[in-house]
Design an enzyme around this catalytic site. Structure first.
Site, PDB file in Angstrom:
ATOM      1  N   LYS A  22       0.733  -1.256   0.045  1.00 22.21           N
ATOM      2  CA  LYS A  22       0.024   0.023   0.029  1.00 22.21           C
ATOM      3  C   LYS A  22       0.885   1.270   0.053  1.00 22.21           C
ATOM      4  CE  LYS A  22      -1.784   1.815   3.899  1.00 22.21           C
ATOM      5  NZ  LYS A  22      -1.440   3.177   4.008  1.00 22.21           N
ATOM      6  N   ASN A  23       1.898   1.258   0.734  1.00 28.19           N
ATOM      7  CA  ASN A  23       2.511   2.456   1.068  1.00 28.19           C
ATOM      8  C   ASN A  23       3.556   2.923  -0.199  1.00 28.19           C
ATOM      9  OD1 ASN A  23       1.320   3.024   3.321  1.00 28.19           O
ATOM     10  ND2 ASN A  23       3.079   2.784   4.858  1.00 28.19           N
ATOM     11  N   ARG A  92      -4.694  10.522   4.695  1.00 25.32           N
ATOM     12  CA  ARG A  92      -3.811  11.573   4.620  1.00 25.32           C
ATOM     13  C   ARG A  92      -2.766  12.037   3.463  1.00 25.32           C
ATOM     14  NH1 ARG A  92       0.007  14.448   7.890  1.00 25.32           N
ATOM     15  NH2 ARG A  92       1.788  13.662   7.101  1.00 25.32           N
ATOM     16  N   CYS A 116      -4.947  13.376  12.818  1.00 23.72           N
ATOM     17  CA  CYS A 116      -4.968  12.020  12.620  1.00 23.72           C
ATOM     18  C   CYS A 116      -5.106  11.284  13.866  1.00 23.72           C
ATOM     19  CB  CYS A 116      -4.127  11.497  11.373  1.00 23.72           C
ATOM     20  SG  CYS A 116      -3.334  10.247  11.684  1.00 23.72           S
ATOM     21  N   ARG A 121       0.817  14.970  12.992  1.00 25.81           N
ATOM     22  CA  ARG A 121       1.438  14.660  11.364  1.00 25.81           C
ATOM     23  C   ARG A 121       1.138  15.765  10.537  1.00 25.81           C
ATOM     24  NH1 ARG A 121      -0.905   8.790   9.538  1.00 25.81           N
ATOM     25  NH2 ARG A 121       1.121   8.686   8.599  1.00 25.81           N
ATOM     26  N   PRO A 122       1.909  16.860  10.958  1.00 27.71           N
ATOM     27  CA  PRO A 122       1.797  17.941   9.894  1.00 27.71           C
ATOM     28  C   PRO A 122       2.808  17.813   8.651  1.00 27.71           C
ATOM     29  CG  PRO A 122       3.593  18.438  11.760  1.00 27.71           C
ATOM     30  CD  PRO A 122       3.022  16.914  12.001  1.00 27.71           C
ATOM     31  N   VAL A 123       2.431  18.843   7.623  1.00 20.55           N
ATOM     32  CA  VAL A 123       3.288  18.773   6.458  1.00 20.55           C
ATOM     33  C   VAL A 123       4.153  19.863   6.215  1.00 20.55           C
ATOM     34  CG1 VAL A 123       1.403  17.067   5.227  1.00 20.55           C
ATOM     35  CG2 VAL A 123       1.262  19.835   5.311  1.00 20.55           C
ATOM     36  N   LEU A 125       7.258  20.050   6.685  1.00 21.67           N
ATOM     37  CA  LEU A 125       8.548  19.792   6.087  1.00 21.67           C
ATOM     38  C   LEU A 125       8.559  19.871   4.642  1.00 21.67           C
ATOM     39  CD1 LEU A 125       9.792  17.062   8.673  1.00 21.67           C
ATOM     40  CD2 LEU A 125      10.674  19.421   8.536  1.00 21.67           C
ATOM     41  N   ASP A 305       5.212   0.806  11.988  1.00 23.05           N
ATOM     42  CA  ASP A 305       4.070   0.291  11.393  1.00 23.05           C
ATOM     43  C   ASP A 305       3.914  -1.114  11.866  1.00 23.05           C
ATOM     44  OD1 ASP A 305       3.103   2.472  10.320  1.00 23.05           O
ATOM     45  OD2 ASP A 305       3.630   2.166   8.210  1.00 23.05           O
ATOM     46  N   ILE A 327       8.530   7.648  16.490  1.00 22.94           N
ATOM     47  CA  ILE A 327       8.320   8.365  15.251  1.00 22.94           C
ATOM     48  C   ILE A 327       6.907   9.304  15.505  1.00 22.94           C
ATOM     49  CG2 ILE A 327       7.535   7.771  12.646  1.00 22.94           C
ATOM     50  CD1 ILE A 327      10.487   6.869  13.453  1.00 22.94           C
ATOM     51  N   ARG A 397      -8.296  -0.420   4.826  1.00 27.61           N
ATOM     52  CA  ARG A 397      -7.680   0.779   4.254  1.00 27.61           C
ATOM     53  C   ARG A 397      -6.310   0.045   3.675  1.00 27.61           C
ATOM     54  NH1 ARG A 397      -5.804   4.732   7.787  1.00 27.61           N
ATOM     55  NH2 ARG A 397      -4.312   5.234   6.101  1.00 27.61           N
TER      56      ARG A 397
HETATM   57  C1  UD1 Z   1       4.560   7.243   6.203  1.00 27.67           C
HETATM   58  C2  UD1 Z   1       3.701   5.877   6.076  1.00 27.67           C
HETATM   59  C3  UD1 Z   1       3.031   5.294   7.536  1.00 27.67           C
HETATM   60  C4  UD1 Z   1       4.479   5.265   8.362  1.00 27.67           C
HETATM   61  C5  UD1 Z   1       5.270   6.454   8.378  1.00 27.67           C
HETATM   62  C6  UD1 Z   1       6.645   6.241   9.253  1.00 27.67           C
HETATM   63  C7  UD1 Z   1       2.464   6.174   3.853  1.00 27.67           C
HETATM   64  C8  UD1 Z   1       1.334   6.329   3.035  1.00 27.67           C
HETATM   65  N1  UD1 Z   1       2.315   6.266   5.042  1.00 27.67           N
HETATM   66  O1  UD1 Z   1       3.723   8.182   6.790  1.00 27.67           O
HETATM   67  O2  UD1 Z   1       2.650   4.248   7.061  1.00 27.67           O
HETATM   68  O3  UD1 Z   1       3.962   5.042   9.491  1.00 27.67           O
HETATM   69  O4  UD1 Z   1       5.628   6.835   7.103  1.00 27.67           O
HETATM   70  O5  UD1 Z   1       7.164   5.065   8.738  1.00 27.67           O
HETATM   71  O6  UD1 Z   1       3.679   5.699   3.441  1.00 27.67           O
HETATM   72  N2  UD1 Z   1       6.236  15.212  10.202  1.00 27.67           N
HETATM   73  C9  UD1 Z   1       6.418  16.532  10.521  1.00 27.67           C
HETATM   74  N3  UD1 Z   1       6.443  17.228   9.690  1.00 27.67           N
HETATM   75  C10 UD1 Z   1       6.258  17.083   8.084  1.00 27.67           C
HETATM   76  C11 UD1 Z   1       6.237  15.540   7.854  1.00 27.67           C
HETATM   77  C12 UD1 Z   1       6.423  14.670   8.914  1.00 27.67           C
HETATM   78  O7  UD1 Z   1       6.660  17.064  11.616  1.00 27.67           O
HETATM   79  O8  UD1 Z   1       5.985  17.948   7.446  1.00 27.67           O
HETATM   80  C13 UD1 Z   1       6.481  14.087  11.225  1.00 27.67           C
HETATM   81  C14 UD1 Z   1       5.523  13.463  11.621  1.00 27.67           C
HETATM   82  O9  UD1 Z   1       4.223  14.102  12.270  1.00 27.67           O
HETATM   83  C15 UD1 Z   1       5.985  12.228  12.187  1.00 27.67           C
HETATM   84  C16 UD1 Z   1       7.293  11.890  11.462  1.00 27.67           C
HETATM   85  O10 UD1 Z   1       7.470  13.238  11.037  1.00 27.67           O
HETATM   86  O11 UD1 Z   1       6.039  12.515  13.510  1.00 27.67           O
HETATM   87  C17 UD1 Z   1       7.479  10.697  10.449  1.00 27.67           C
HETATM   88  O12 UD1 Z   1       6.212  11.161   9.459  1.00 27.67           O
HETATM   89  P1  UD1 Z   1       6.470  10.486   7.775  1.00 27.67           P
HETATM   90  O13 UD1 Z   1       7.735   9.945   7.650  1.00 27.67           O
HETATM   91  O14 UD1 Z   1       6.250  12.099   7.025  1.00 27.67           O
HETATM   92  O15 UD1 Z   1       5.408   9.868   7.827  1.00 27.67           O
HETATM   93  P2  UD1 Z   1       4.098   9.671   6.664  1.00 27.67           P
HETATM   94  O16 UD1 Z   1       4.684   9.761   5.240  1.00 27.67           O
HETATM   95  O17 UD1 Z   1       3.001  10.597   6.944  1.00 27.67           O
END
Ligand code: UD1
Length: 418
Positions: A22-23, A92, A116, A121-123, A125, A305, A327, A397
């Site tokens: 999936k990922n 997301r 979530c 889980r902000p964006v 970055l 995960d 994480i 999902r």
């Molecule tokens: C992806 C996976 C998810 C997995 C995670 C970590 C998918 C669809 N999902 O999620 O299953 O658990 O990787 O291996 O592939 N963060 C920030 N700012 C940002 C982005 C991230 O602070 O802009 C933080 C997040 O809140 C979290 C950490 O960084 O604490 C890691 O997140 P990230 O690696 O981005 O996870 P996802 O891509 O959402």
């Protein structure tokens, strides 16, 4: 809403095929936005998140079809920049269309994913990195509005390892002008799969799988036929289920190269995992199971995960161990549910201390997120009596036909209406 009713205590036996990841599939499907010509994906799992992604691609103006594990995505008459909230709130990972839309169309309007169940889980970055490439962002009525002339290559150092952020940037940089260097990039196998896919479409990416990825932007990318990698988390879940039920499973299509940290921890705990004839992987108990300490880390560390499923296994292992989650800040929601099954777990901040018990007993429990659901299912399979797992839409999902696969392995599990 559906629930799963599990009559526990039957050892799982037989052969199970691991589905496509999936990922890996989500970003690779989203990368279709970058292409000039149709693309065919194989080994695509039948999951709710995949349907959501294909629906999003439709809304963005592309033609899609999905049959027998093969998805075809064709460029439509024109791209539409808006990913609506109704869709984004259910998945997301929709935010992964941001980089490709900016690269291909020069604009994007993507609903902010919001909170979530497993943390904020902000964006931020993703946005900061895309800004370095020349994009500009505004927040309007809950939507991220991005604009860019042609994106420019840049040197980007991620403050923190982010899987989604690395994926968004890889896709954006593939069509940017000049070279982009991503430092402190995520090294997850799904990143490798995305980079390999993009290269098969004509991108020039090197260093993927290491913390420094170099992307030489190209003018255009064209479709190809690509097989999505097998799902390492689904595979890991079946390895745990084999040990937990004292069963004996043969996994087909198991991505051992991506499971080092998981296999090494499971073996330490007493699980026997061996490569067998015909590319199969055999999993069963190797002796008495014992609790261990584990800390979740970005790849190649132990994956967050798999944390919930490993915790379920520790619940029925001897001794005690600590699981540290580094994480996500709120990823122990399965604990209270496992406690309802008789587990002995205490949580302090980011750590869970598990003391094994001889046996779990069935009870009604509620799934809170995808991997938490999987941990409750494997716990229910090992528990004495009946476990009802409510809210399994989370499971749908991310796990292809889970109860069908488990039934074929001898589990007494059925889907019912809540
Ligand atoms: C992806 C996976 C998810 C997995 C995670 C970590 C998918 C669809 N999902 O999620 O299953 O658990 O990787 O291996 O592939 N963060 C920030 N700012 C940002 C982005 C991230 O602070 O802009 C933080 C997040 O809140 C979290 C950490 O960084 O604490 C890691 O997140 P990230 O690696 O981005 O996870 P996802 O891509 O959402």
């Amino acid at each position: 809403m559906d629930k799963l009713v599990i009559e526990g205590g039957t050892p799982l036996k037989g052969r199970v095929r691991v589905s496509g990841s999936k990922n890996a599939a989500l970003p690779i499907l989203m990368a279709a936005i970058l292409l000039d010509s149709p693309v065919t994906y194989t080994n695509v799992p039948r999951l709710r998140d995949i349907n959501t992604t294909l629906k999003l691609l439709n809304i963005l103006g592309m033609e899609t079809s999905f049959e027998d594990g093969a998805a075809v995505v064709k460029p439509g008459a024109g791209l539409n920049p808006e990913a609506p909230y109704d869709l984004v709130k259910t998945m997301r990972a929709s935010v992964l269309c941001l980089g490709p839309l900016l690269a291909r169309l020069g604009e994007a309007r993507v609903a902010l994913p919001g909170g979530c169940a497993i943390g904020a889980r902000p964006v931020n970055l993703h946005l900061t990195a895309l800004e370095k490439m020349g994009a500009q962002f505004d927040l309007d009525s809950g939507y991220i509005e991005g604009k860019a002339d042609r994106l420019r290559g840049a040197k980007i150092l991620f403050d923190q390892v982010t899987v989604g952020g690395t994926e968004n940037l890889l896709m954006a940089a593939a069509l940017a002008e000049g070279e982009t260097i991503l430092e402190n990039a995520a090294r997850e196998p799904e990143i490798m799969d995305l980079a390999e896919f993009l290269n098969a479409c004509g991108a020039r990416i090197t260093g993927h799988g290491s913390p420094v990825i170099r992307i030489e932007g190209v003018e255009s990318l064209s479709g190809c036929e690509y097989a999505i990698m097998p799902d390492r988390i689904e595979a890991g879940t079946y390895l745990v289920a084999a040990a937990m039920t004292d069963g004996d499973l043969l996994l087909e299509n198991c991505p051992m190269g991506a499971l080092d940290a998981v296999c090494s921890k499971l073996r330490e705990m007493g699980v026997s995992i061996e490569e067998a004839e015909g590319g199969l992987v055999r999993a069963r108990r190797g002796g008495e199971l014992a609790c261990m300490d584990v800390t979740t880390r970005p790849y190649p560390g132990f994956p967050t995960d798999m944390q919930a499923q490993l915790m379920a296994l520790m619940c029925v292992s001897s001794g005690a161990g600590t699981i540290r989650e580094t994480i996500f800040e709120n990823r122990f929601m399965h604990v209270q549910e496992l406690v309802r099954l008789g587990a002995k777990i205490t949580v302090t901040s980011q750590s869970a201390f598990v003391r094994g018990v001889p046996r779990l007993t069935g009870a009604p429990v509620m799934a809170s997120d995808l991997r938490a659901s999987a941990s409750l299912v494997v716990a229910g399979l090992a528990a004495k009596g009946t476990t009802e797992v409510a809210r399994i839409y989370h499971l749908d999902r991310g796990y292809e036909a889970m109860e069908v696969k488990l039934q074929a392995l001898g589990a007494r599990i059925t889907r019912a209406k809540e």
